[in-house]
Design a protein around this motif. Sequence first.
Motif, PDB file in Angstrom:
ATOM      1  N   SER A   1     -14.672  -3.691  87.656  1.00  0.00           N
ATOM      2  CA  SER A   1     -15.312  -3.899  86.358  1.00  0.00           C
ATOM      3  C   SER A   1     -16.442  -4.900  86.467  1.00  0.00           C
ATOM      4  O   SER A   1     -17.471  -4.776  85.808  1.00  0.00           O
ATOM      5  CB  SER A   1     -14.287  -4.392  85.331  1.00  0.00           C
ATOM      6  OG  SER A   1     -13.306  -3.410  85.109  1.00  0.00           O
ATOM      7  N   GLY A   2     -16.249  -5.913  87.292  1.00  0.00           N
ATOM      8  CA  GLY A   2     -17.294  -6.917  87.482  1.00  0.00           C
ATOM      9  C   GLY A   2     -18.495  -6.363  88.202  1.00  0.00           C
ATOM     10  O   GLY A   2     -19.636  -6.765  87.950  1.00  0.00           O
ATOM     11  N   LYS A   3     -18.284  -5.412  89.109  1.00  0.00           N
ATOM     12  CA  LYS A   3     -19.401  -4.829  89.869  1.00  0.00           C
ATOM     13  C   LYS A   3     -20.309  -3.965  88.996  1.00  0.00           C
ATOM     14  O   LYS A   3     -21.506  -3.890  89.242  1.00  0.00           O
ATOM     15  CB  LYS A   3     -18.866  -4.003  91.034  1.00  0.00           C
ATOM     16  CG  LYS A   3     -18.339  -4.847  92.181  1.00  0.00           C
ATOM     17  CD  LYS A   3     -17.981  -3.985  93.357  1.00  0.00           C
ATOM     18  CE  LYS A   3     -19.276  -3.738  94.112  1.00  0.00           C
ATOM     19  NZ  LYS A   3     -19.078  -3.139  95.422  1.00  0.00           N
ATOM     20  N   VAL A   4     -19.752  -3.307  87.981  1.00  0.00           N
ATOM     21  CA  VAL A   4     -20.568  -2.430  87.137  1.00  0.00           C
ATOM     22  C   VAL A   4     -21.088  -3.170  85.901  1.00  0.00           C
ATOM     23  O   VAL A   4     -21.784  -2.589  85.085  1.00  0.00           O
ATOM     24  CB  VAL A   4     -19.796  -1.156  86.703  1.00  0.00           C
ATOM     25  CG1 VAL A   4     -19.448  -0.328  87.911  1.00  0.00           C
ATOM     26  CG2 VAL A   4     -18.578  -1.497  85.888  1.00  0.00           C
ATOM     27  N   GLY A   5     -20.725  -4.430  85.743  1.00  0.00           N
ATOM     28  CA  GLY A   5     -21.238  -5.221  84.631  1.00  0.00           C
ATOM     29  C   GLY A   5     -20.428  -5.071  83.346  1.00  0.00           C
ATOM     30  O   GLY A   5     -20.888  -5.514  82.300  1.00  0.00           O
ATOM     31  N   ALA A   6     -19.265  -4.487  83.405  1.00  0.00           N
ATOM     32  CA  ALA A   6     -18.419  -4.361  82.225  1.00  0.00           C
ATOM     33  C   ALA A   6     -17.827  -5.729  81.882  1.00  0.00           C
ATOM     34  O   ALA A   6     -17.564  -6.531  82.763  1.00  0.00           O
ATOM     35  CB  ALA A   6     -17.283  -3.351  82.464  1.00  0.00           C
TER      36      ALA A   6
ATOM     37  N   LEU B   1      -6.082  -6.675  90.159  1.00  0.00           N
ATOM     38  CA  LEU B   1      -7.214  -7.363  90.785  1.00  0.00           C
ATOM     39  C   LEU B   1      -8.324  -6.380  91.142  1.00  0.00           C
ATOM     40  O   LEU B   1      -9.508  -6.703  91.004  1.00  0.00           O
ATOM     41  CB  LEU B   1      -6.738  -8.124  92.029  1.00  0.00           C
ATOM     42  CG  LEU B   1      -5.845  -9.328  91.764  1.00  0.00           C
ATOM     43  CD1 LEU B   1      -5.312  -9.889  93.074  1.00  0.00           C
ATOM     44  CD2 LEU B   1      -6.570 -10.385  90.972  1.00  0.00           C
ATOM     45  N   GLY B   2      -7.967  -5.181  91.577  1.00  0.00           N
ATOM     46  CA  GLY B   2      -8.966  -4.157  91.869  1.00  0.00           C
ATOM     47  C   GLY B   2      -9.726  -3.745  90.625  1.00  0.00           C
ATOM     48  O   GLY B   2     -10.939  -3.506  90.676  1.00  0.00           O
ATOM     49  N   THR B   3      -9.052  -3.661  89.498  1.00  0.00           N
ATOM     50  CA  THR B   3      -9.694  -3.314  88.228  1.00  0.00           C
ATOM     51  C   THR B   3     -10.681  -4.394  87.812  1.00  0.00           C
ATOM     52  O   THR B   3     -11.800  -4.096  87.380  1.00  0.00           O
ATOM     53  CB  THR B   3      -8.628  -3.112  87.135  1.00  0.00           C
ATOM     54  OG1 THR B   3      -7.715  -2.103  87.552  1.00  0.00           O
ATOM     55  CG2 THR B   3      -9.255  -2.728  85.818  1.00  0.00           C
ATOM     56  N   ILE B   4     -10.287  -5.648  87.956  1.00  0.00           N
ATOM     57  CA  ILE B   4     -11.194  -6.756  87.625  1.00  0.00           C
ATOM     58  C   ILE B   4     -12.415  -6.719  88.536  1.00  0.00           C
ATOM     59  O   ILE B   4     -13.552  -6.885  88.082  1.00  0.00           O
ATOM     60  CB  ILE B   4     -10.454  -8.110  87.739  1.00  0.00           C
ATOM     61  CG1 ILE B   4      -9.414  -8.231  86.631  1.00  0.00           C
ATOM     62  CG2 ILE B   4     -11.428  -9.275  87.695  1.00  0.00           C
ATOM     63  CD1 ILE B   4      -8.537  -9.449  86.752  1.00  0.00           C
ATOM     64  N   TRP B   5     -12.201  -6.496  89.818  1.00  0.00           N
ATOM     65  CA  TRP B   5     -13.304  -6.470  90.789  1.00  0.00           C
ATOM     66  C   TRP B   5     -14.278  -5.334  90.493  1.00  0.00           C
ATOM     67  O   TRP B   5     -15.484  -5.539  90.456  1.00  0.00           O
ATOM     68  CB  TRP B   5     -12.723  -6.358  92.191  1.00  0.00           C
ATOM     69  CG  TRP B   5     -13.741  -6.320  93.276  1.00  0.00           C
ATOM     70  CD1 TRP B   5     -14.639  -7.303  93.607  1.00  0.00           C
ATOM     71  CD2 TRP B   5     -13.991  -5.239  94.164  1.00  0.00           C
ATOM     72  NE1 TRP B   5     -15.414  -6.901  94.658  1.00  0.00           N
ATOM     73  CE2 TRP B   5     -15.036  -5.635  95.030  1.00  0.00           C
ATOM     74  CE3 TRP B   5     -13.423  -3.984  94.328  1.00  0.00           C
ATOM     75  CZ2 TRP B   5     -15.519  -4.800  96.020  1.00  0.00           C
ATOM     76  CZ3 TRP B   5     -13.902  -3.170  95.332  1.00  0.00           C
ATOM     77  CH2 TRP B   5     -14.948  -3.578  96.157  1.00  0.00           C
TER      78      TRP B   5
END
Length: 51
Positions: free
Chosen positions: A44-49, A38-42
């Motif tokens: 990744s979403g913040k940097v626009g990946a 979940l941390g990886t998804i969060w």
Amino acid sequence: MPDVAIGKAYRSATFLRVEWMWLSLPVTVWVLSLIVWLGTIWKSGKVGAPL
């Protein structure tokens, strides 16, 4: 054997004993893996990946 009972059985019964100590490590690893995922998804979403 002190845990053995001798006598007649009039009906069958199912006995289930859960050893929580043996379940604690797999459950802990699963929960930590979920947190990392979940941390990886969060992040990744913040940097626009792309997810």
